[in-house]
Design a protein around this motif. Structure first.
Motif, short mmCIF file in Angstrom:
data_model
loop_
_atom_site.label_atom_id
_atom_site.label_comp_id
_atom_site.label_asym_id
_atom_site.label_seq_id
_atom_site.Cartn_x
_atom_site.Cartn_y
_atom_site.Cartn_z
N GLU A 99 12.86 48.46 -0.34
CA GLU A 99 11.42 48.32 -0.09
C GLU A 99 10.60 49.20 -1.03
N ASP B 200 14.95 38.50 -8.77
CA ASP B 200 13.55 38.84 -8.47
C ASP B 200 12.88 39.59 -9.62
N ARG C 15 10.40 47.49 -4.37
CA ARG C 15 9.43 46.40 -4.33
C ARG C 15 8.00 46.94 -4.36
#
Length: 253
Positions: A20, A48, A23
């Motif tokens: 997290e 990603d 990101r």
């Protein structure tokens, strides 16, 4: 800390808080690479758009190899997050617990030191950069079913303090992230008071973005741990948390 133009490596960023954080740094505009052991998770992160690197923080050669690969691909690297860790139950009445202690300390403490040692020369040569170490609220307020985890995280705190002092004046900063219990989606968490991951990450990024950035990143949910001794609540809280010893096989509290 300006989060929009950094080049960040999150070691231990393949799941949970680490993923997290990766990101969130990327969403803020930073270039982000992730190091970890899980090849499937790394492959998904690569899809990603993250740079991905295999690394085992319990293996000095693996850490050195990862460092070389990261710096070769990202010579502008300026932020290293030492997120790798294990959190294991441990019954000190069982002699077999020593192997759990060894694994915990090798990963959480020695793993942190290996990563910091590997990247210190690079950041010193740049004359600027940041290490973000990760301790825990349990390092300040023990959770009795996990004695070595608490000890390892208390040691990470002490090491971070000394590291900051030794690097003072070099341009390399040390920021310590102190998480409370955080509820990670898809992962069983027995703590009903665990902070939702997204809420935790939002608080963390807001604190990191402050000018100046605090030496310790303390979200609201960890303050009771961090300041228990100062506030005179330590003994009461440890007694409450000792009820969790019932989690250990064959133990009653």
């Amino acid at each position: 800390m300006d989060l929009s133009h950094r080049t960040v490596l999150v070691v231990g960023g393949t799941s949970g808080i680490g993923r997290e954080m990766a990101r969130r740094f990327a969403a803020a505009g930073s270039t982000v690479a992730v190091g970890g052991r899980n090849p499937e998770a790394l492959a998904r992160l690569a899809e990603d758009g993250f740079g991905t690197f295999r690394v085992d923080v319990t293996d000095a050669a693996s850490v050195a190899s990862c460092r070389d690969a990261v710096i070769s691909r990202y010579p502008e690297l300026d932020t290293v997050v030492t997120m790798s860790g294990v959190m294991l139950l441990e019954d000190v009445r069982d002699p077999a617990h020593f192997e759990t202690a060894r694994t915990t300390i090798d990963t959480n403490l020695y793993g942190t030191i290996r990563v910091v040692d590997a990247f210190t020369p690079h950041l010193l040569e740049r004359g600027a950069g940041t290490f973000i170490t990760v301790s825990s609220g349990i390092g300040f307020l023990p959770f009795p079913p996990m004695p070595s985890y608490g000890a390892s995280k208390a040691a990470v705190h002490a090491y971070s303090e000394a590291l900051r002092a030794q690097l003072d004046g070099t341009g390399v900063e040390v920021v310590e992230l102190v998480p409370p219990a955080v509820a990670v989606p898809g992962r069983q968490n027995a703590n009903p008071h665990a902070l939702p991951l997204e809420d935790f990450a939002t608080e963390v990024m807001d604190l990191l973005a402050a000018d100046p950035t605090p030496r310790e990143i303390l979200v609201e949910g960890v303050l009771m741990h961090r300041w228990a001794e100062r506030d005179g609540t330590y003994d009461e809280l440890v007694a409450q948390r000792s009820k969790a010893l019932s989690l250990l096989p064959g133990r009653r509290v």
